[in-house]
Motif scaffolding. Sequence first.
Motif, mmCIF file in Angstrom:
data_model
loop_
_atom_site.group_PDB
_atom_site.id
_atom_site.type_symbol
_atom_site.label_atom_id
_atom_site.label_comp_id
_atom_site.label_asym_id
_atom_site.label_seq_id
_atom_site.Cartn_x
_atom_site.Cartn_y
_atom_site.Cartn_z
ATOM 1 N N CYS A 110 38.593 -11.848 2.284
ATOM 2 C CA CYS A 110 39.033 -13.135 2.809
ATOM 3 C C CYS A 110 38.455 -13.352 4.205
ATOM 4 N N HIS B 134 39.702 -16.002 6.087
ATOM 5 C CA HIS B 134 40.610 -16.931 6.761
ATOM 6 C C HIS B 134 41.261 -16.351 8.014
ATOM 7 N N PHE B 135 41.524 -15.077 8.014
ATOM 8 C CA PHE B 135 42.151 -14.422 9.169
ATOM 9 C C PHE B 135 43.426 -15.131 9.629
ATOM 10 N N CYS B 136 44.342 -15.358 8.712
ATOM 11 C CA CYS B 136 45.666 -15.833 9.130
ATOM 12 C C CYS B 136 46.210 -14.763 10.075
ATOM 13 N N PHE C 283 48.900 -13.324 10.658
ATOM 14 C CA PHE C 283 49.871 -12.310 10.233
ATOM 15 C C PHE C 283 49.288 -11.317 9.227
ATOM 16 N N CYS C 284 48.062 -11.567 8.733
ATOM 17 C CA CYS C 284 47.635 -10.935 7.475
ATOM 18 C C CYS C 284 46.592 -9.828 7.663
ATOM 19 N N VAL D 183 44.843 -8.553 5.096
ATOM 20 C CA VAL D 183 43.865 -8.554 3.998
ATOM 21 C C VAL D 183 42.395 -8.544 4.457
ATOM 22 N N PRO D 184 41.987 -9.407 5.408
ATOM 23 C CA PRO D 184 40.561 -9.399 5.777
ATOM 24 C C PRO D 184 40.103 -8.044 6.315
ATOM 25 N N GLN E 9 41.635 -13.683 -3.331
ATOM 26 C CA GLN E 9 42.583 -14.016 -2.259
ATOM 27 C C GLN E 9 42.570 -15.503 -1.970
ATOM 28 N N HIS F 73 44.283 -21.532 -1.538
ATOM 29 C CA HIS F 73 44.724 -21.830 -0.177
ATOM 30 C C HIS F 73 44.856 -23.353 -0.046
ATOM 31 N N ARG G 78 46.840 -21.422 9.780
ATOM 32 C CA ARG G 78 46.740 -21.782 8.368
ATOM 33 C C ARG G 78 45.845 -22.999 8.127
#
Length: 454
Positions: free
Chosen positions: A157, A159-161, A163-164, A166-167, A201, A238, A277
Amino acid sequence: MEKRVYIETYGCQMNEHDSERILHLLEGSHYLETKNAQEADFILINTCSVREKPEHKVYSALGRFKWLKEKRGAVLGVAGCVAQQEGDRLLDRVPYLDLVIGTHAIPMLPQLLQKMEVSGERVCETGFDSAGDYLKAVLPQEPVGKVRSYVTIMQGCDHFCSFCIVPYVRGRERSRPSREIIEEVKRLVEMGVKEVCLLGQNVNGYGKGLKEEIRFSELLRRINDIDGLHRIRFTTSHPRDLSEELIQAYSNLSKLCEHIHLPFQSGSDKILQPMHRGYTKASYLEKIVCLKKVCPSIAVTADVIVGFPGEEEKDFEETLDLIQKVRFDDLFSFKYSPRKGTRAAQFTDQVEEKVKQDRLSVLQEIQKQITLQKNHEREGRLEEVLVEGRSKQSLQDMTGRTRSNKIVNFEGELALVGKLVPVEITKAYPHSLRGGILEVEFACSPQCLPCRSG
Ligand code: SAM
Ligand code: SF4
């Protein structure tokens, strides 16, 4: 000589699918799956680190299996996001652990096990694979009698939210070439699969970085053309990237099921902004209106986080307001869990644990009522159900899903597995529906609306 592998999986569909791929990979190295850890030669814990709770489970699971290593000499391994994130630190912290294998290294597993057998050394492999081999399909050698299957279309991913994690643990966004995906779906159909769920994702960002010019809606159209396939689903999309073309696909593509999982995370613009977001409460609601206009029967589910840093009571109320406005079919709700290395973990206005818990309980109670009401609305309706197998609750019952992804139990025979059947819904429960199979034949195609409404 045949060996046995036992896998314990924590986390999302991505992790579940990785565990399936690992099992198929190991079949080629004469490992058979066992559901009993006590008879396993290789025990693998496939983990998630998106929140703290699943991450902690890794350590308690390793503690549980330590005696099997001592007694039977079983090889103990950790795979997935925690493995990727912790790497060598896991080997240091758990002296009886043999193997740590990151999210991109799964295809190397058979060779790594062989290497360990020869050298007797502990192994940690967590490099990111820039060639994209980790995305290649790993299919069972023979049909496994499954009606539904996941198909990874992209990983990682961008996006680099805030809180996340995943990336950081799955790497940058990377799509698979459409040709490979289509071939995989065709092979699955040959093996008896009727429904595919396309995984990624951020599936609606599909196509970025590929040599061919293709968007997610076009990929869906090509998969829709595959003979023998009945249904298509996807997760996760998303809200920022939910295009008009994708919304239109719900009216154009007969095999695309009337369900979307569209996480919103918060209903407060004040919180969505530091979450990074890229949408507002109003623009999210607008997308839902467009979806319902194109596809009035669409079921909507989502993810939401409570207690993100800086969330005040009035922000939480905005979240509840959004939930009441959309009336989600179901929600996956989480307390914000600070993840090491993410931006939000450093925010100074963290919310107290008790406040998070109280908000979560309030939200879940409201959603429980909405889910039950939505299920009640289906009573008396005729639904197309794809039969998956025997129900776990009763030997007389079969189980399957509607196109809106609701579980339906009904009396029936094993011969129905893999078939689309018309079921009249008679009773709603909080997590499932009950129905009776009708003697109606789908005259033209299972997707034909007049046939489906009887
Ligand atoms: N890609 C998806 C999206 O953008 O919505 C979500 C993928 S994430 C693996 C699944 C869900 O975990 C998220 O939608 C979010 O609700 C939840 N999540 C992620 N990080 C979290 C954190 N630090 N604390 C609590 N929940 C979290
Ligand atoms: Fe995480 Fe955001 Fe990417 Fe979803 S879009 S995986 S929440 S960074």
